[in-house]
Write an enzyme that holds these catalytic residues in place. Structure first.
Site, PDB file in Angstrom:
ATOM      1  N   LEU A 241      22.988  32.106 100.805  1.00 20.25           N
ATOM      2  CA  LEU A 241      24.236  31.699 100.603  1.00 20.25           C
ATOM      3  C   LEU A 241      24.939  30.715 101.508  1.00 20.25           C
ATOM      4  O   LEU A 241      25.735  31.241 102.438  1.00 20.25           O
ATOM      5  CB  LEU A 241      25.354  32.955 100.100  1.00 20.25           C
ATOM      6  CG  LEU A 241      24.615  33.773  99.128  1.00 20.25           C
ATOM      7  CD1 LEU A 241      25.697  34.954  99.129  1.00 20.25           C
ATOM      8  CD2 LEU A 241      24.356  33.232  97.710  1.00 20.25           C
ATOM      9  N   HIS A 242      24.509  29.584 101.557  1.00 17.57           N
ATOM     10  CA  HIS A 242      24.766  28.457 102.681  1.00 17.57           C
ATOM     11  C   HIS A 242      26.223  28.254 102.659  1.00 17.57           C
ATOM     12  O   HIS A 242      26.877  28.438 103.922  1.00 17.57           O
ATOM     13  CB  HIS A 242      23.953  27.325 102.722  1.00 17.57           C
ATOM     14  CG  HIS A 242      22.558  27.353 102.602  1.00 17.57           C
ATOM     15  ND1 HIS A 242      21.815  27.806 103.680  1.00 17.57           N
ATOM     16  CD2 HIS A 242      21.645  27.134 101.639  1.00 17.57           C
ATOM     17  CE1 HIS A 242      20.327  27.975 103.269  1.00 17.57           C
ATOM     18  NE2 HIS A 242      20.324  27.445 101.925  1.00 17.57           N
ATOM     19  N   ASP A 243      26.777  27.488 101.655  1.00 16.94           N
ATOM     20  CA  ASP A 243      28.187  27.062 101.684  1.00 16.94           C
ATOM     21  C   ASP A 243      29.088  27.860 101.888  1.00 16.94           C
ATOM     22  O   ASP A 243      30.219  27.728 102.393  1.00 16.94           O
ATOM     23  CB  ASP A 243      28.238  26.091 100.681  1.00 16.94           C
ATOM     24  CG  ASP A 243      27.460  24.785 100.869  1.00 16.94           C
ATOM     25  OD1 ASP A 243      27.289  24.478 102.023  1.00 16.94           O
ATOM     26  OD2 ASP A 243      27.037  24.112  99.864  1.00 16.94           O
TER      27      ASP A 243
END
Length: 306
Positions: A241-243
């Site tokens: 879950l990068h952002d």
């Protein structure tokens, strides 16, 4: 920001599945006052990213938040398309409502400049989830407004991790390395969250069941969006879950450990590679995360009932 004063933010984004989850969290979390969303071409084309920004606002019933279309490509060179990951619609086939309002007539640069000039200096934080093209254009075209930004928190780059655009570069940096370099050397403090941290925040199918069980719009839609990440990747037990790390850094900085680094963005040999160098820009870089607590915080925010 105090316990009773929300953090005033504008989100610059290229939604995008994980962008969408971060945006939904920001809209659900009362500790944020989202004062605008600007779209940039990145994961997919500007028409689609702009529409998705409007649709995510609509899903949360936020007709009060304006959004604007920004740069259709990088400052130099060709655009990179990530449709294979995010789907032709950018949302992995997850259905979103139609926008409640049209995008602003002004472009993202003018929209950002107007909001920044209306607000006191240092009142607005920029949460950057995509390539930094819009912010570089703002710095070029409206430097007085740009200098009023309190801080830029950006997802991008990699320090020790292998890149996701070749061995050295992360997508947001590779998509517009010149913009990233111009933002790095500008007057606004930057906190960068690279793959070294974002790959540690992961969700499993069981995590998604737990999230969806809360039944809020933000939670159920986020669970569907993250499930779409597994499409074509069913052999993987979890997805990063990068952002959303950007939003968590803004509200829950104690979940992260940061280091001060001097960095330059490679614009030629390996576009987007971050190069440590004594004459580089001073950047605060997140290098550590308490991933279990961060996931709990993200799930809690998405599960808040309005």
């Amino acid at each position: 920001m105090t316990a009773t004063t929300p953090m005033r933010v504008i989100i610059d984004t290229d939604p995008g599945l994980d962008d969408a989850v971060g945006i939904l969290y920001a809209l659900a979390e009362p500790r944020f006052a989202v004062e605008g969303v600007t779209a940039v071409a990145g994961n997919i084309g500007i028409t689609t990213t702009t529409r998705n920004a409007g649709s995510l606002l609509a899903a949360m019933g936020r007709a009060d938040v304006g959004y604007a279309a920004g740069a259709a490509g990088p400052l130099a060179g060709a655009a990179i398309n990530e449709e294979a990951i995010h789907g032709a619609d950018g949302m992995g086939g997850v259905t979103l409502p139609a926008p409640l309002r049209a995008p602003e007539a002004m472009d993202a640069t003018a929209f950002l400049a107007a909001r920044l000039m209306e607000a006191p200096t240092g009142a607005l934080t920029l949460l950057a989830l995509g390539p930094l093209t819009n912010l570089a254009l703002l710095a070029r075209q409206a430097p007085e407004a740009y200098a009023r930004i309190s801080r830029i928190i950006a997802m991008g780059g990699t320090i020790h991790e292998r890149g996701n655009m070749g061995p050295y570069a992360e997508f947001n940096m590779a998509a517009d390395p010149l913009a990233a370099q111009e933002v790095f050397v500008g007057p606004v403090p930057i906190t960068l969250i690279p793959l070294d941290v974002t790959r540690r925040l992961r969700a499993t199918p069981d995590d998604l069941d737990r999230l969806a069980a809360s039944s809020t719009t933000a939670a159920t839609l986020s669970a569907d969006l993250i499930r779409a990440y597994f499409t074509g990747n069913t052999e993987r037990s979890s997805r990063p879950l990068h952002d959303p790390c950007v939003m968590l850094m803004a509200l829950e900085p104690a979940l992260f450990g940061t280091d001060q680094m001097r960095l330059r963005v490679d614009c030629e040999t390996h576009p987007g590679r971050l190069i440590p160098t004594e004459d580089g820009a001073r950047i605060e870089v997140a290098m550590r995360i308490d991933a279990p607590k961060a996931l709990d915080a993200l799930w809690a925010g998405l599960s808040l009932k309005g």
